[in-house]
Design a protein around this motif. Structure first.
Motif, PDB file in Angstrom:
ATOM      1  N   LEU A  66       0.840  -1.195   0.000  1.00 53.50           N
ATOM      2  CA  LEU A  66       0.000   0.000   0.000  1.00 53.50           C
ATOM      3  C   LEU A  66       0.871   1.240   0.000  1.00 53.50           C
ATOM      4  N   THR A  67       0.368   2.269  -0.641  1.00 54.68           N
ATOM      5  CA  THR A  67       1.014   3.576  -0.580  1.00 54.68           C
ATOM      6  C   THR A  67      -0.067   4.607  -0.297  1.00 54.68           C
ATOM      7  N   GLY A  68       0.310   5.655   0.391  1.00 56.38           N
ATOM      8  CA  GLY A  68      -0.659   6.692   0.703  1.00 56.38           C
ATOM      9  C   GLY A  68       0.014   7.877   1.355  1.00 56.38           C
ATOM     10  N   ARG A  69      -0.819   8.735   1.932  1.00 57.18           N
ATOM     11  CA  ARG A  69      -0.311   9.925   2.590  1.00 57.18           C
ATOM     12  C   ARG A  69      -0.961  10.063   3.952  1.00 57.18           C
ATOM     13  N   LEU A  70      -0.193  10.554   4.880  1.00 61.04           N
ATOM     14  CA  LEU A  70      -0.696  10.961   6.187  1.00 61.04           C
ATOM     15  C   LEU A  70      -0.665  12.480   6.153  1.00 61.04           C
ATOM     16  N   VAL A  71      -1.830  13.098   6.282  1.00 66.52           N
ATOM     17  CA  VAL A  71      -1.922  14.554   6.166  1.00 66.52           C
ATOM     18  C   VAL A  71      -2.296  15.150   7.524  1.00 66.52           C
ATOM     19  N   CYS A  72      -1.424  15.980   8.040  1.00 67.93           N
ATOM     20  CA  CYS A  72      -1.681  16.683   9.297  1.00 67.93           C
ATOM     21  C   CYS A  72      -2.440  17.973   8.980  1.00 67.93           C
ATOM     22  N   THR A  73      -3.291  18.374   9.900  1.00 68.13           N
ATOM     23  CA  THR A  73      -4.064  19.591   9.665  1.00 68.13           C
ATOM     24  C   THR A  73      -3.339  20.850  10.132  1.00 68.13           C
ATOM     25  N   ASN A  74      -2.302  20.651  10.966  1.00 69.17           N
ATOM     26  CA  ASN A  74      -1.553  21.815  11.456  1.00 69.17           C
ATOM     27  C   ASN A  74      -0.181  21.368  11.955  1.00 69.17           C
ATOM     28  N   ARG A  75       0.644  22.320  12.317  1.00 66.79           N
ATOM     29  CA  ARG A  75       2.015  22.004  12.757  1.00 66.79           C
ATOM     30  C   ARG A  75       2.039  21.224  14.070  1.00 66.79           C
ATOM     31  N   GLU A  76       1.063  21.446  14.926  1.00 71.11           N
ATOM     32  CA  GLU A  76       1.003  20.699  16.194  1.00 71.11           C
ATOM     33  C   GLU A  76       0.813  19.208  15.920  1.00 71.11           C
ATOM     34  N   GLU A  77      -0.076  18.880  15.004  1.00 70.67           N
ATOM     35  CA  GLU A  77      -0.257  17.465  14.638  1.00 70.67           C
ATOM     36  C   GLU A  77       1.035  16.899  14.055  1.00 70.67           C
ATOM     37  N   SER A  78       1.717  17.682  13.256  1.00 67.10           N
ATOM     38  CA  SER A  78       2.979  17.241  12.660  1.00 67.10           C
ATOM     39  C   SER A  78       4.021  16.950  13.746  1.00 67.10           C
ATOM     40  N   LYS A  79       4.057  17.769  14.792  1.00 64.97           N
ATOM     41  CA  LYS A  79       4.973  17.533  15.918  1.00 64.97           C
ATOM     42  C   LYS A  79       4.636  16.210  16.617  1.00 64.97           C
ATOM     43  N   ILE A  80       3.351  15.949  16.763  1.00 59.71           N
ATOM     44  CA  ILE A  80       2.913  14.707  17.408  1.00 59.71           C
ATOM     45  C   ILE A  80       3.359  13.505  16.577  1.00 59.71           C
ATOM     46  N   VAL A  81       3.194  13.587  15.266  1.00 59.67           N
ATOM     47  CA  VAL A  81       3.637  12.496  14.383  1.00 59.67           C
ATOM     48  C   VAL A  81       5.135  12.277  14.557  1.00 59.67           C
ATOM     49  N   ARG A  82       5.910  13.344  14.515  1.00 62.42           N
ATOM     50  CA  ARG A  82       7.367  13.219  14.684  1.00 62.42           C
ATOM     51  C   ARG A  82       7.732  12.565  16.017  1.00 62.42           C
ATOM     52  N   HIS A  83       6.963  12.862  17.049  1.00 58.41           N
ATOM     53  CA  HIS A  83       7.252  12.322  18.368  1.00 58.41           C
ATOM     54  C   HIS A  83       6.957  10.817  18.450  1.00 58.41           C
ATOM     55  N   TYR A  84       5.807  10.397  17.963  1.00 58.33           N
ATOM     56  CA  TYR A  84       5.371   9.004  18.123  1.00 58.33           C
ATOM     57  C   TYR A  84       5.773   8.076  16.983  1.00 58.33           C
ATOM     58  N   LEU A  85       6.106   8.614  15.836  1.00 57.22           N
ATOM     59  CA  LEU A  85       6.381   7.789  14.665  1.00 57.22           C
ATOM     60  C   LEU A  85       7.545   6.807  14.823  1.00 57.22           C
ATOM     61  N   PRO A  86       8.675   7.184  15.401  1.00 62.63           N
ATOM     62  CA  PRO A  86       9.771   6.209  15.513  1.00 62.63           C
ATOM     63  C   PRO A  86       9.357   4.917  16.235  1.00 62.63           C
ATOM     64  N   GLU A  87       8.622   5.048  17.328  1.00 59.18           N
ATOM     65  CA  GLU A  87       8.181   3.860  18.063  1.00 59.18           C
ATOM     66  C   GLU A  87       7.150   3.074  17.255  1.00 59.18           C
ATOM     67  N   HIS A  88       6.248   3.752  16.593  1.00 64.63           N
ATOM     68  CA  HIS A  88       5.247   3.071  15.770  1.00 64.63           C
ATOM     69  C   HIS A  88       5.926   2.290  14.647  1.00 64.63           C
ATOM     70  N   LYS A  89       6.924   2.897  14.013  1.00 59.07           N
ATOM     71  CA  LYS A  89       7.663   2.208  12.951  1.00 59.07           C
ATOM     72  C   LYS A  89       8.401   0.994  13.509  1.00 59.07           C
ATOM     73  N   ARG A  90       9.037   1.153  14.660  1.00 56.34           N
ATOM     74  CA  ARG A  90       9.774   0.041  15.260  1.00 56.34           C
ATOM     75  C   ARG A  90       8.834  -1.132  15.548  1.00 56.34           C
ATOM     76  N   LEU A  91       7.703  -0.844  16.168  1.00 56.52           N
ATOM     77  CA  LEU A  91       6.754  -1.907  16.498  1.00 56.52           C
ATOM     78  C   LEU A  91       6.197  -2.573  15.244  1.00 56.52           C
ATOM     79  N   THR A  92       5.923  -1.785  14.222  1.00 55.26           N
ATOM     80  CA  THR A  92       5.395  -2.354  12.975  1.00 55.26           C
ATOM     81  C   THR A  92       6.432  -3.248  12.318  1.00 55.26           C
ATOM     82  N   HIS A  93       7.689  -2.838  12.294  1.00 48.09           N
ATOM     83  CA  HIS A  93       8.740  -3.666  11.695  1.00 48.09           C
ATOM     84  C   HIS A  93       8.898  -5.001  12.422  1.00 48.09           C
TER      85      HIS A  93
END
Length: 75
Positions: free
Chosen positions: A4-31
């Motif tokens: 699958l390919t797609g996009r994750l679209v944040c509505t504002n910079r605060e959401e983008s900060k949240i993604v940056r914060h939680y994404l490394p752990e989410h990627k690790r767990l998914t791998h």
């Protein structure tokens, strides 16, 4: 194989900060999930948009990933 390919679209910079914060752990767990071949989420030139590419061995592995992430929120 399920790819699958797609996009994750944040509505504002605060959401983008949240993604940056939680994404490394989410990627690790998914791998670590059985059947995960690849899972990449990368920033684009737009700081509010992320490119998502997922690849799983089969439908069962992808379905398990989806179930594990039901209700999952990056923040």
């Amino acid at each position: 194989m399920i790819k699958l390919t797609g996009r994750l679209v944040c509505t504002n910079r605060e959401e983008s900060k949240i993604v940056r914060h939680y994404l490394p752990e989410h990627k690790r767990l998914t791998h670590e999930e059985a059947g995960c071949i690849s899972f990449d989420v990368t920033e684009t030139a737009d700081p509010l948009i992320w490119q998502v590419e997922e690849c799983f061995t089969d439908k069962d592995a992808f379905d398990t990933h989806q179930i594990k992430n039901e209700g999952f929120s990056l923040g």
